[in-house]
Design an enzyme around this catalytic site. Structure first.
Site, PDB file in Angstrom:
ATOM      1  N   HIS A 145       0.845  -1.187   0.000  1.00 54.05           N
ATOM      2  CA  HIS A 145       0.000   0.000   0.000  1.00 54.05           C
ATOM      3  C   HIS A 145       0.887   1.247   0.000  1.00 54.05           C
ATOM      4  O   HIS A 145       2.103   1.149   0.174  1.00 54.05           O
ATOM      5  CB  HIS A 145      -0.940   0.000   1.218  1.00 54.05           C
ATOM      6  CG  HIS A 145      -0.226  -0.023   2.529  1.00 54.05           C
ATOM      7  ND1 HIS A 145      -0.045  -1.157   3.275  1.00 54.05           N
ATOM      8  CD2 HIS A 145       0.393   0.964   3.209  1.00 54.05           C
ATOM      9  CE1 HIS A 145       0.640  -0.867   4.360  1.00 54.05           C
ATOM     10  NE2 HIS A 145       0.922   0.409   4.349  1.00 54.05           N
TER      11      HIS A 145
HETATM   12  C1  T46 Z   1       3.268   0.762   6.894  1.00 49.29           C
HETATM   13  C2  T46 Z   1       3.999  -0.501   7.119  1.00 49.29           C
HETATM   14  C3  T46 Z   1       5.468  -0.305   7.278  1.00 49.29           C
HETATM   15  C4  T46 Z   1      -3.795  -0.428  13.693  1.00 49.29           C
HETATM   16  O1  T46 Z   1      -4.855  -0.686  14.289  1.00 49.29           O
HETATM   17  N1  T46 Z   1      -3.059   0.659  14.039  1.00 49.29           N
HETATM   18  C5  T46 Z   1      -1.878   0.974  13.430  1.00 49.29           C
HETATM   19  O2  T46 Z   1      -1.247   1.983  13.799  1.00 49.29           O
HETATM   20  C6  T46 Z   1      -1.412   0.121  12.375  1.00 49.29           C
HETATM   21  C7  T46 Z   1      -0.100   0.446  11.667  1.00 49.29           C
HETATM   22  C8  T46 Z   1      -2.158  -0.963  12.029  1.00 49.29           C
HETATM   23  N2  T46 Z   1      -3.330  -1.243  12.686  1.00 49.29           N
HETATM   24  C9  T46 Z   1      -4.092  -2.445  12.323  1.00 49.29           C
HETATM   25  C10 T46 Z   1      -4.697  -2.437  10.928  1.00 49.29           C
HETATM   26  C11 T46 Z   1      -4.671  -3.885  10.531  1.00 49.29           C
HETATM   27  O3  T46 Z   1      -5.834  -4.518  11.021  1.00 49.29           O
HETATM   28  O4  T46 Z   1      -3.178  -3.547  12.336  1.00 49.29           O
HETATM   29  C12 T46 Z   1      -3.474  -4.458  11.283  1.00 49.29           C
HETATM   30  C13 T46 Z   1      -2.247  -4.686  10.405  1.00 49.29           C
HETATM   31  O5  T46 Z   1      -1.958  -3.488   9.649  1.00 49.29           O
HETATM   32  P1  T46 Z   1      -1.445  -3.537   8.134  1.00 49.29           P
HETATM   33  O6  T46 Z   1      -2.039  -4.692   7.418  1.00 49.29           O
HETATM   34  O7  T46 Z   1      -1.644  -2.178   7.537  1.00 49.29           O
HETATM   35  O8  T46 Z   1       0.127  -3.815   8.355  1.00 49.29           O
HETATM   36  P2  T46 Z   1       1.321  -3.763   7.289  1.00 49.29           P
HETATM   37  O9  T46 Z   1       2.462  -4.453   7.924  1.00 49.29           O
HETATM   38  O10 T46 Z   1       0.883  -4.214   5.954  1.00 49.29           O
HETATM   39  O11 T46 Z   1       1.671  -2.190   7.169  1.00 49.29           O
HETATM   40  C14 T46 Z   1       2.111  -1.459   8.297  1.00 49.29           C
HETATM   41  C15 T46 Z   1       1.426  -0.087   8.358  1.00 49.29           C
HETATM   42  O12 T46 Z   1       0.010  -0.257   8.328  1.00 49.29           O
HETATM   43  C16 T46 Z   1       1.823   0.811   7.213  1.00 49.29           C
HETATM   44  O13 T46 Z   1       1.385   2.128   7.444  1.00 49.29           O
HETATM   45  O14 T46 Z   1       3.804   1.690   6.313  1.00 49.29           O
HETATM   46  O15 T46 Z   1       3.520  -1.266   8.236  1.00 49.29           O
END
Ligand code: T46
Length: 134
Positions: free
Chosen positions: A47
């Protein structure tokens, strides 16, 4: 997006790194999160963000980050706690090759907001094209 070498303060007890507004990051910190326990062969990310700056550091273990600003994807191997990448708006990110002990720490300029995410790659490319022509 910039790779940054963080200053290490070492003495005979070991080492310390500080992350401080305007000392080595260009934004006020509103959120910190970290990713760990990533399963083998799993990739994350896929993303971009509309309005978010992040400093990303692998404080233990290693992983590979691919950062794409719409011009050319660049791979960064994050494998030491004093190497950081500064990721600005409209950069597509993917994280791969997590070591078992990887702890990826992220210092963010904004609080969490799912509406800030661009999860569709063609939407990302469209926004990049619009930004280039405005
Ligand atoms: C990024 C990369 C490096 C939250 O509730 N609060 C938060 O602050 C974050 C970051 C995530 N979440 C929840 C949302 C999803 O249900 O945690 C779950 C996993 O998040 P996501 O699938 O977005 O994780 P990544 O590893 O794909 O991405 C993350 C960050 O979201 C993103 O901003 O830059 O790490």
């Amino acid at each position: 997006m910039d790779a940054i070498d963080l200053n290490v303060i070492s003495d005979d007890r070991g080492s310390l790194i500080t992350i401080e507004k305007y000392l080595n990051i260009p934004f006020a910190i509103r959120r910190i999160y970290y990713i760990f326990g990533t399963k083998e062969d799993v990739s994350r990310g896929y993303h971009a963000h509309r309005d978010l700056q992040q400093l990303i550091i692998c404080v233990a273990g290693s992983c590979r980050m691919t950062l794409d600003d719409g011009v050319k994807p660049v791979n960064h191997i994050l494998d030491r706690p004093n190497k950081a990448v500064l990721v600005r708006n409209l950069v597509w990110r993917e994280m791969h090759d997590f070591s078992e002990d990887c702890v990826l720490m992220v210092v963010a300029s904004e609080v969490y907001d799912e509406r800030d995410y661009i999860r569709d790659h063609s939407e990302f490319l469209r926004l990049i094209r619009n930004a280039q022509h405005s």
